[in-house]
Scaffold this motif. Structure first.
Motif, mmCIF file in Angstrom:
data_model
loop_
_atom_site.group_PDB
_atom_site.id
_atom_site.type_symbol
_atom_site.label_atom_id
_atom_site.label_comp_id
_atom_site.label_asym_id
_atom_site.label_seq_id
_atom_site.Cartn_x
_atom_site.Cartn_y
_atom_site.Cartn_z
ATOM 1 N N ILE A 136 0.937 -1.078 -0.039
ATOM 2 C CA ILE A 136 0.080 -0.033 -0.151
ATOM 3 C C ILE A 136 0.867 1.264 0.047
ATOM 4 O O ILE A 136 1.660 1.377 0.691
ATOM 5 C CB ILE A 136 -1.011 0.004 1.458
ATOM 6 N N ILE A 137 0.776 2.116 -0.817
ATOM 7 C CA ILE A 137 1.352 3.439 -0.941
ATOM 8 C C ILE A 137 0.294 4.551 -0.705
ATOM 9 O O ILE A 137 -0.696 4.701 -1.416
ATOM 10 C CB ILE A 137 2.083 3.651 -2.599
ATOM 11 N N LYS A 180 3.337 -4.659 3.100
ATOM 12 C CA LYS A 180 3.943 -3.362 3.399
ATOM 13 C C LYS A 180 3.327 -2.057 3.153
ATOM 14 O O LYS A 180 2.585 -2.004 1.833
ATOM 15 C CB LYS A 180 5.260 -3.518 2.419
ATOM 16 N N VAL A 181 3.496 -1.380 3.592
ATOM 17 C CA VAL A 181 2.850 0.346 3.552
ATOM 18 C C VAL A 181 3.669 1.389 3.656
ATOM 19 O O VAL A 181 4.826 1.215 4.338
ATOM 20 C CB VAL A 181 1.620 0.165 4.566
ATOM 21 N N PHE A 182 3.595 2.285 2.737
ATOM 22 C CA PHE A 182 4.585 3.414 2.596
ATOM 23 C C PHE A 182 3.678 4.460 2.325
ATOM 24 O O PHE A 182 2.874 4.728 1.970
ATOM 25 C CB PHE A 182 5.547 3.289 1.266
ATOM 26 N N ALA A 183 4.474 5.741 2.859
ATOM 27 C CA ALA A 183 4.265 7.100 2.641
ATOM 28 C C ALA A 183 5.205 7.858 1.620
ATOM 29 O O ALA A 183 6.237 7.941 2.049
ATOM 30 C CB ALA A 183 4.008 7.810 4.041
ATOM 31 N N LEU A 184 4.623 8.332 0.707
ATOM 32 C CA LEU A 184 5.336 8.842 -0.613
ATOM 33 C C LEU A 184 5.296 9.932 -0.712
ATOM 34 O O LEU A 184 4.165 10.552 -1.234
ATOM 35 C CB LEU A 184 5.184 7.868 -1.781
ATOM 36 N N ASP A 237 11.090 -2.705 0.596
ATOM 37 C CA ASP A 237 10.502 -3.098 1.842
ATOM 38 C C ASP A 237 11.047 -2.594 3.115
ATOM 39 O O ASP A 237 10.330 -2.743 3.870
ATOM 40 C CB ASP A 237 10.257 -4.665 1.583
ATOM 41 N N LYS A 238 12.069 -2.478 3.070
ATOM 42 C CA LYS A 238 12.882 -2.195 4.445
ATOM 43 C C LYS A 238 12.199 -0.469 5.122
ATOM 44 O O LYS A 238 12.503 -0.489 6.182
ATOM 45 C CB LYS A 238 14.618 -2.037 4.517
ATOM 46 N N TYR A 239 11.969 0.117 4.026
ATOM 47 C CA TYR A 239 11.056 1.229 4.457
ATOM 48 C C TYR A 239 9.642 1.322 4.954
ATOM 49 O O TYR A 239 8.856 2.365 4.801
ATOM 50 C CB TYR A 239 11.164 2.242 3.353
ATOM 51 N N HIS A 240 9.312 0.050 4.956
ATOM 52 C CA HIS A 240 7.910 -0.253 5.433
ATOM 53 C C HIS A 240 7.569 0.570 6.638
ATOM 54 O O HIS A 240 8.091 0.587 7.583
ATOM 55 C CB HIS A 240 7.740 -1.598 5.913
ATOM 56 N N GLY A 241 6.275 1.458 6.307
ATOM 57 C CA GLY A 241 6.035 2.436 7.586
ATOM 58 C C GLY A 241 6.694 3.757 7.458
ATOM 59 O O GLY A 241 6.327 4.517 8.340
ATOM 60 N N ARG A 242 7.533 3.891 6.505
ATOM 61 C CA ARG A 242 8.395 5.031 6.626
ATOM 62 C C ARG A 242 7.909 6.270 5.504
ATOM 63 O O ARG A 242 7.135 5.869 4.665
ATOM 64 C CB ARG A 242 9.976 4.733 6.275
ATOM 65 N N ILE A 243 8.347 7.582 5.794
ATOM 66 C CA ILE A 243 7.982 8.528 4.802
ATOM 67 C C ILE A 243 9.326 8.412 3.771
ATOM 68 O O ILE A 243 10.261 8.419 4.295
ATOM 69 C CB ILE A 243 8.022 9.973 5.544
ATOM 70 N N LEU A 244 8.726 8.641 2.792
ATOM 71 C CA LEU A 244 9.977 8.454 1.587
ATOM 72 C C LEU A 244 9.698 9.839 0.733
ATOM 73 O O LEU A 244 8.386 10.024 0.391
ATOM 74 C CB LEU A 244 9.823 7.334 0.780
ATOM 75 N N THR A 245 10.584 10.253 -0.231
ATOM 76 C CA THR A 245 10.433 11.092 -1.027
ATOM 77 C C THR A 245 11.188 10.702 -2.316
ATOM 78 O O THR A 245 11.817 9.660 -2.278
ATOM 79 C CB THR A 245 10.999 12.646 -0.769
ATOM 80 N N ILE A 246 10.717 11.477 -3.376
ATOM 81 C CA ILE A 246 11.560 11.020 -4.700
ATOM 82 C C ILE A 246 13.018 11.194 -4.804
ATOM 83 O O ILE A 246 13.603 10.649 -5.677
ATOM 84 C CB ILE A 246 10.760 11.629 -5.853
#
Length: 267
Positions: A136-137, A180-184, A237-246
């Motif tokens: 989920i993104i 796995k879920v991410f905030a992009l 997948d190691k960024y699961h639950g994390r905030i990521l940017t481009i």
């Protein structure tokens, strides 16, 4: 040859969502998109029809949980597994000093940006739990990790989405779920949202530098889709639950600090 994977993208008929839909379709995904405007739905449907795995676009209002639930039931029935769900639908219309914002505009921004994300999660997680996998993104944006005046409803909603992502990740981990879920954060894009800020009286008044910001720092239209694709493919997948940017170096190697890329990040 791997199985065809299915991605659902809300708010897919314009801007970042449309770019993602075409990007994923070009890489062999079956794209299921949502939108509200009938003409744009028809246009995207025609664009997706030319790919080897044709996509579908449905008229769905993410503010209405039942519509999202019916979409999920249809996709599961027709295509089986849902590999990736992207909560992209968003608006930024409640512009101006917080104490002057129309309450209905404020509520609508939260209903779409935050409520729509919750509705997507509420509908798809049970499916992913049954099938035993999924990603989920959740799209965030300006105002999440820093203040963004005159756009408080949008920033508040997107900050809440970041925390929602963290909380959801921990809940899934407690179950031992392979989801796995991410905030992009897709960066500053020349999209319908930013065009509105340049063309409406409120946008011109409170964001007079938007044109210059875009000229000097707009993201490439393919950056957000490419980043979402990496997340969808399991490359981060190691960024699961994390905030990521481009702009983050998303790789499978290395390790993360405990609080890195979380909402409590300082700096």
């Amino acid at each position: 040859m791997r199985e065809t994977r299915t991605v659902v993208i809300t708010g897919a008929t314009s801007g970042i969502g449309r770019n993602m839909a075409l990007y994923f379709a070009d890489r062999g995904y079956r794209v299921i998109g949502t939108g509200r405007d009938a003409e744009r739905i028809h246009t995207l449907q025609e664009e997706l029809a030319v790919f080897p795995v044709p996509g579908q676009v449905f008229q769905v209002d993410v503010r209405r949980y039942q519509e999202i639930r019916e979409l999920v039931s249809h996709v599961e029935s027709e295509h089986g597994a849902v590999h990736v769900w992207i909560n992209n639908a968003g608006v930024n219309r409640a512009i101006g000093p917080t104490w002057e914002i129309d309450p209905d505009a404020w509520a609508d921004d939260l209903a779409i940006n935050l409520g729509g994300t919750f509705h997507g999660i509420r509908a798809i997680v049970p499916v992913m739990l049954r099938q035993g996998f999924g990603r989920i993104i959740n799209l965030i944006g300006g105002g999440t990790t820093h203040a963004m005046k005159f756009s408080n409803a949008y920033g508040t909603a997107k900050t809440a989405v970041a925390r929602l992502t963290e909380n959801l990740a921990e809940e899934l981990d407690e179950l031992g779920a392979q989801i796995k879920v991410f905030a992009l954060n897709p960066g500053l894009n020349d999209s319908e949202m930013t065009r509105a800020l340049r063309s409406t009286p409120e946008g011109q008044r409170y964001f007079p530098d938007m044109e210059e910001w875009l000229r000097n720092g707009a993201a490439d239209p393919q950056d957000a889709p490419a980043c979402a694709y990496k997340l969808a493919e399991g490359l981060a997948d190691k960024y699961h639950g994390r905030i990521l940017t481009i702009y983050d170096p998303i790789t499978e190697e290395g390790s993360l600090e405990p609080d890195l890329y979380k909402l409590r990040l300082n700096g």
